[in-house]
Design an enzyme around this catalytic site. Sequence first.
Site, short mmCIF file in Angstrom:
data_model
loop_
_atom_site.label_atom_id
_atom_site.label_comp_id
_atom_site.label_asym_id
_atom_site.label_seq_id
_atom_site.Cartn_x
_atom_site.Cartn_y
_atom_site.Cartn_z
N ASP A 1 4.09 0.35 12.27
CA ASP A 1 2.90 -0.32 11.71
C ASP A 1 2.79 -1.78 12.15
O ASP A 1 1.76 -2.42 11.93
CB ASP A 1 2.91 -0.24 10.17
CG ASP A 1 2.70 1.18 9.68
OD1 ASP A 1 2.17 2.00 10.44
OD2 ASP A 1 3.07 1.46 8.52
N ARG B 1 -0.37 14.30 13.49
CA ARG B 1 0.08 14.22 12.11
C ARG B 1 0.09 15.58 11.42
O ARG B 1 -0.66 15.84 10.48
CB ARG B 1 -0.76 13.18 11.35
CG ARG B 1 -0.74 11.86 12.07
CD ARG B 1 -1.33 10.77 11.26
NE ARG B 1 -0.37 10.15 10.38
CZ ARG B 1 -0.65 9.15 9.57
NH1 ARG B 1 -1.85 8.68 9.51
NH2 ARG B 1 0.27 8.63 8.80
N CYS C 1 -5.69 7.81 9.34
CA CYS C 1 -5.91 7.11 10.61
C CYS C 1 -5.77 8.07 11.79
O CYS C 1 -5.03 9.05 11.72
CB CYS C 1 -4.89 5.99 10.77
SG CYS C 1 -5.16 4.61 9.69
N LYS D 1 0.83 -1.21 0.00
CA LYS D 1 0.00 0.00 0.00
C LYS D 1 0.87 1.26 0.00
O LYS D 1 0.66 2.16 -0.81
CB LYS D 1 -0.89 0.00 1.26
CG LYS D 1 -1.53 1.32 1.56
CD LYS D 1 -2.45 1.27 2.75
CE LYS D 1 -1.82 1.62 4.08
NZ LYS D 1 -1.55 3.05 4.33
N ASN D 2 1.84 1.30 0.91
CA ASN D 2 2.61 2.54 1.07
C ASN D 2 3.66 2.74 -0.03
O ASN D 2 4.35 3.75 -0.04
CB ASN D 2 3.21 2.61 2.46
CG ASN D 2 2.13 2.84 3.52
OD1 ASN D 2 1.01 3.21 3.17
ND2 ASN D 2 2.46 2.61 4.76
N1 EPU Z 1 5.52 14.73 11.04
C1 EPU Z 1 5.61 16.05 11.38
N2 EPU Z 1 5.46 17.00 10.40
C2 EPU Z 1 5.23 16.66 9.10
C3 EPU Z 1 5.15 15.30 8.75
C4 EPU Z 1 5.31 14.34 9.74
O1 EPU Z 1 5.78 16.40 12.54
O2 EPU Z 1 5.13 17.58 8.25
C5 EPU Z 1 5.70 13.70 12.08
C6 EPU Z 1 4.52 12.78 12.23
O3 EPU Z 1 3.49 13.38 13.01
C7 EPU Z 1 5.13 11.58 12.90
C8 EPU Z 1 6.53 11.54 12.27
O4 EPU Z 1 6.73 12.83 11.69
O5 EPU Z 1 5.24 11.76 14.27
C9 EPU Z 1 6.76 10.49 11.24
O6 EPU Z 1 5.69 10.51 10.33
P1 EPU Z 1 5.88 10.20 8.78
O7 EPU Z 1 5.70 11.46 8.04
O8 EPU Z 1 7.09 9.39 8.56
O9 EPU Z 1 4.62 9.31 8.56
P2 EPU Z 1 3.78 9.32 7.27
O10 EPU Z 1 4.69 9.55 6.12
O11 EPU Z 1 2.60 10.19 7.46
C10 EPU Z 1 4.05 6.81 6.64
C11 EPU Z 1 3.11 5.68 6.41
C12 EPU Z 1 2.52 5.24 7.73
C13 EPU Z 1 3.65 4.80 8.65
C14 EPU Z 1 4.66 5.96 8.80
C15 EPU Z 1 5.88 5.59 9.61
C16 EPU Z 1 2.24 6.15 4.21
C17 EPU Z 1 1.09 6.55 3.38
N3 EPU Z 1 2.04 6.13 5.51
O12 EPU Z 1 3.28 7.84 7.24
O13 EPU Z 1 1.68 4.15 7.47
O14 EPU Z 1 3.14 4.46 9.90
O15 EPU Z 1 5.10 6.39 7.50
O16 EPU Z 1 6.53 4.52 9.03
O17 EPU Z 1 3.31 5.83 3.70
C18 EPU Z 1 -0.24 2.83 7.67
O18 EPU Z 1 0.08 2.32 6.59
O19 EPU Z 1 -1.15 2.38 8.41
C19 EPU Z 1 0.47 4.02 8.11
C20 EPU Z 1 0.00 4.83 9.04
#
Ligand code: EPU
Length: 433
Positions: free
Chosen positions: A319, A127, A122, A27-28
């Site tokens: 995850d 976030r 989620c 998915k990701n």
């Molecule tokens: N964060 C910030 N500011 C931002 C962006 C992120 O503070 O502008 C923080 C987030 O709040 C979090 C941390 O940075 O505390 C890391 O978040 P990240 O941005 O890495 O997460 P994401 O990119 O939103 C992806 C996956 C998630 C997975 C995380 C960590 C996708 C679509 N989603 O999320 O997957 O948990 O990386 O590996 O790729 C899932 O598939 O169920 C899922 C939530």
Amino acid sequence: MKKDRFLITGLGGKRTLAGELTVSGAKNAILKLMASSLIFKTAVTFSNVPEIEDVRRMGEMLQDLGAAVSFDRSGFVSISTENVKKTTLDREIAKRMRSSIIVTGPLLARFGAVSFPHPGGCVIGDRPIDMFLEGYQKMGAVVSISKTGEDYEIKAPNGLVGAEIFFRIPSVTNTETFMMTAVLAWGRTVLQNAAMEPEIESLAEFLNKSGAKISGAGTPTITIEGGGLLESGGVFETMPDRIEAGSFLILAALAGKEISITHCEPRHLIALTEALRESGVPLEIGKSSISVSLPKNMPVSDFKSVNIKTHEYPGFPTDLQAPMTVFLTQVTGESLIHETIFENRLNYAPDLVRMGADIKVWDAHRVLVTGPTILKGRELFGPDLRAGLAYIMAAIIAEGDSIINNVYFIDRGYSKIEERLAAVGVSIERLAE
Ligand code: EPU
């Protein structure tokens, strides 16, 4: 939103599941690959596309922008963005899907403007999107809030320029978004403290095959030389879903007699396989498969506790934290689970306690699990996608029947999960709304 439920009859601690669990495309990974169609002048095609809600929604979002998106039944999707002109994200879709944020960079870079509401997804913490906004500004864009106060409006009428961007946190979607955005910017962009997840490397591989100049993906420093719209160099295969593979592996350790997880990439799962080995689970790791063979009567309580601390890749994935906690309720000893990536991602613990688990919540980021405990079937409401699958696993090993509500969340990320689990011996039925 459909309100389907799952009815699961638990195995009551018996180790009976047997057969093969084939892992779907990630998915990701596919969500980002699909978004990357916006930096192409020709159509792109991906194979091994999982049939899941989030992929359909990403397709809808791109269509709403003017793209031609066609899925076929054998797991291919083709996307042409030739006719995209719109730069405003559909409010409903964007609010429901966190990964909608990924298309904002490519749209801004290609058309000089993008507007969108704060993205949803989620319920796992705040976030924020601050690092996206800061990055766009560094590349020369102007960020403002719409008159209604509900949308971000970002403009870069003269195009974006390459910049040095340091991520305060190594964020997965930030790294991917800026990698794509920088392909259309003028000059060189350097991303520092970049995330290193395998999905990022896979996206870079695809873009480089199509003419991009990206180096360092998979390391903390990624350099991108801007060059303009790309041309697709053929069908690209979506990598296997490491979170699905890991969840299946945990299930095999919990209730499998003889289970093989196939079509996976074991090297992406080292944090999990090491933790399971430390606990005592014997694993046979092949090139693209992992097998667990255990005597039918061997209780999970023969395994021992392990402490888990989630971490960016290659550390233990957030995850897989909820499924691993289910495993640790069954092994002998105390395990400390420390969630370091998201707030609010231990919110499933009270439900496991209701099933009979011994979990003490220390604070918003840490719980202590003491095992082994007998779990009893209950009615559960999955709070998010990954916790939803953890509930399925808890229900499978429990005594008696469980009802899992909010199956909608599970469908977002796992394709036909009930059919696949039933094939290895799980008693699971979808109760359609
Ligand atoms: N964060 C910030 N500011 C931002 C962006 C992120 O503070 O502008 C923080 C987030 O709040 C979090 C941390 O940075 O505390 C890391 O978040 P990240 O941005 O890495 O997460 P994401 O990119 O939103 C992806 C996956 C998630 C997975 C995380 C960590 C996708 C679509 N989603 O999320 O997957 O948990 O990386 O590996 O790729 C899932 O598939 O169920 C899922 C939530």
